[in-house]
Design an enzyme around this catalytic site. Structure first.
Site, PDB file in Angstrom:
ATOM      1  N   ASP A 177      -1.987   5.700  -5.274  1.00  0.00           N
ATOM      2  CA  ASP A 177      -1.752   4.713  -3.922  1.00  0.00           C
ATOM      3  C   ASP A 177      -2.822   3.192  -4.091  1.00  0.00           C
ATOM      4  OD1 ASP A 177      -4.248   4.726  -0.959  1.00  0.00           O
ATOM      5  OD2 ASP A 177      -3.395   3.127  -1.805  1.00  0.00           O
ATOM      6  N   ASP A 193       0.612  -1.152  -0.004  1.00  0.00           N
ATOM      7  CA  ASP A 193      -0.152  -0.090   0.001  1.00  0.00           C
ATOM      8  C   ASP A 193       0.619   1.002   0.171  1.00  0.00           C
ATOM      9  OD1 ASP A 193      -2.615   1.842   2.218  1.00  0.00           O
ATOM     10  OD2 ASP A 193      -1.699   1.871   0.552  1.00  0.00           O
TER      11      ASP A 193
HETATM   12  O1  D6A Z   1      -5.853   4.763   3.792  1.00  0.00           O
HETATM   13  C1  D6A Z   1      -5.432   4.660   2.367  1.00  0.00           C
HETATM   14  C2  D6A Z   1      -4.122   3.862   2.414  1.00  0.00           C
HETATM   15  N1  D6A Z   1      -4.250   2.790   0.655  1.00  0.00           N
HETATM   16  C3  D6A Z   1      -5.709   2.975   0.755  1.00  0.00           C
HETATM   17  C4  D6A Z   1      -5.510   1.227   1.680  1.00  0.00           C
HETATM   18  N2  D6A Z   1      -6.661   0.785   1.759  1.00  0.00           N
HETATM   19  C5  D6A Z   1      -6.981  -0.438   2.237  1.00  0.00           C
HETATM   20  C6  D6A Z   1      -7.514  -1.272   2.869  1.00  0.00           C
HETATM   21  C7  D6A Z   1      -7.237  -2.990   2.185  1.00  0.00           C
HETATM   22  C8  D6A Z   1      -7.972  -3.556   2.601  1.00  0.00           C
HETATM   23  C9  D6A Z   1      -9.304  -3.722   3.130  1.00  0.00           C
HETATM   24  C10 D6A Z   1     -10.081  -4.152   4.631  1.00  0.00           C
HETATM   25  F1  D6A Z   1      -9.592  -5.589   4.105  1.00  0.00           F
HETATM   26  F2  D6A Z   1     -11.207  -4.221   3.107  1.00  0.00           F
HETATM   27  F3  D6A Z   1     -10.242  -3.886   5.235  1.00  0.00           F
HETATM   28  C11 D6A Z   1      -9.065  -1.656   3.924  1.00  0.00           C
HETATM   29  C12 D6A Z   1      -8.828  -1.277   3.458  1.00  0.00           C
HETATM   30  N3  D6A Z   1      -5.179  -0.561   2.373  1.00  0.00           N
HETATM   31  O2  D6A Z   1      -4.791   0.779   1.615  1.00  0.00           O
HETATM   32  C13 D6A Z   1      -6.650   3.789   1.368  1.00  0.00           C
END
Ligand code: D6A
Length: 332
Positions: free
Chosen positions: A224, A37
């Site tokens: 991102d 990420d």
């Molecule tokens: O915050 C920002 C930073 N980069 C974006 C991001 N969002 C998630 C994420 C991954 C998996 C989940 C879940 F598994 F569904 F819970 C939730 C969010 N990973 O990077 C948004």
């Protein structure tokens, strides 16, 4: 030193995220599939500290805290707590352990073991942790903030650079320490990155919606890899979906949906004179019903920057140049 790791799209759901196999531990190595990420800076995993009901279906990190230098070491008093833009969250304690990605190893990497994860993490069983690749200023470990894996390894790499070559519905590649000149087919266009907010933040020079004319206007965005979709100002999103008959903002979803029988228009972004094209087929996210599909372009809401998420990044070869604080894009 260089490294190269596979980036696997989550098999079951429309490239919602891309997972990288990360090997943690020396004495008892575990391979954990993690969501790389570039929008955060914590490396956290489901662990033996995560309640069983929350960890069901996930690989869990079992720190081997023997006394030898090659074992995991609890960092006394260190904790972490993070919230993502979709309001999911996690928190816990911190170990130091060996973390190897694509053959590149960091011997004392802060590995954040989850004690609590929110429900959407529990249900996303393909994903057993997040690998933060934004700037270390965003790391949530306290009282001693920790470094990202890339910050720990960059001095050992042939070059302080890594690249993302994500694919639509197929395995892609993250390379560390080098640029694979066979992986793209245009010159790489670079633009400076601002680290003031800790993200891979840059200015793009405008956009083109389908076959309309290019709109020249400087706009802020972050790259991102952890965001699935392409998030743009609501006025731009409205203009984009106006090109698809019957597409509309669905109030119950807070998102644009369109008839699955349609192919959305291309989206083109500018970096200087470079034009990056995202094929309309990449902007079809997935069905919400038998005839309505969820759009791959949605509003950035009140965010001060657009979000170049996976639907755009997978159409490009992207260079994250930490050494020169710049980001590069090339067609492929
Ligand atoms: O915050 C920002 C930073 N980069 C974006 C991001 N969002 C998630 C994420 C991954 C998996 C989940 C879940 F598994 F569904 F819970 C939730 C969010 N990973 O990077 C948004």
């Amino acid at each position: 030193l260089t490294g190269s790791a596979v980036a696997n799209p989550n098999p079951s759901n429309f490239d919602r995220e891309y997972l990288v196999p990360v090997i943690i531990g020396a004495v008892t190595p575990q391979t954990i599939n993690m969501d790389l990420d570039t929008g955060s800076s914590d490396l956290w995993v489901f662990s033996n500290s995560t309640p069983g009901a929350q960890a069901t279906g996930h690989v869990v990190y079992q720190p081997n805290t023997c006394n030898a230098s090659t074992c995991a070491k609890l960092l006394p008093g260190e904790t972490w707590s993070i919230q993502y833009s979709d309001m999911s969250s996690s928190s816990g304690i911190v170990y130091s352990d060996l973390v190897t990605i694509g053959g590149a190893a960091v011997s004392s990497q802060a590995v954040e073991a989850a004690q609590i994860v929110s429900s959407s993490f529990t249900t996303d069983t393909a994903n057993s942790g997040l690998l933060g690749m934004a700037f270390s200023s965003l790391n949530t470990c306290r009282p001693q903030q920790q470094l990202t894996w890339f910050d720990n390894i960059k001095a050992s790499l042939a070059a302080e650079v890594w690249t993302a070559n994500l694919q639509k519905g197929a395995a892609g590649t993250y390379n560390f320490g080098y640029i694979d000149s066979t992986a793209y087919n245009s010159n790489i266009t670079y633009t400076p990155v601002s680290t003031l907010r800790g993200f891979w933040e840059f200015t793009f020079s405008g956009y083109q919606l389908g076959s309309s004319s290019f709109v020249t206007t400087d706009m802020a965005a972050i790259a991102d890899t952890g965001t699935t979709l392409l998030l743009l100002p609501s006025a731009v999103v409205e203009s984009y979906w106006a090109q698809v008959p019957s597409a509309h903002l669905e109030p119950s979803l807070g998102a644009y949906i369109y008839p699955c029988s349609a192919t959305p228009p291309n989206f083109t972004f500018g970096i200087g004179s470079y034009r990056g094209v995202v094929p309309g087929s990449y902007l079809a996210y997935g069905p919400v019903s038998s005839q309505w599909c969820y759009g791959g372009i949605q509003s950035q809401g009140s965010s001060p920057f657009s979000v170049f998420g996976d639907v755009l990044l997978k159409a490009q070869f992207v260079v994250f140049d930490v050494g020169n604080l710049r980001i590069g894009y090339a067609a492929k």
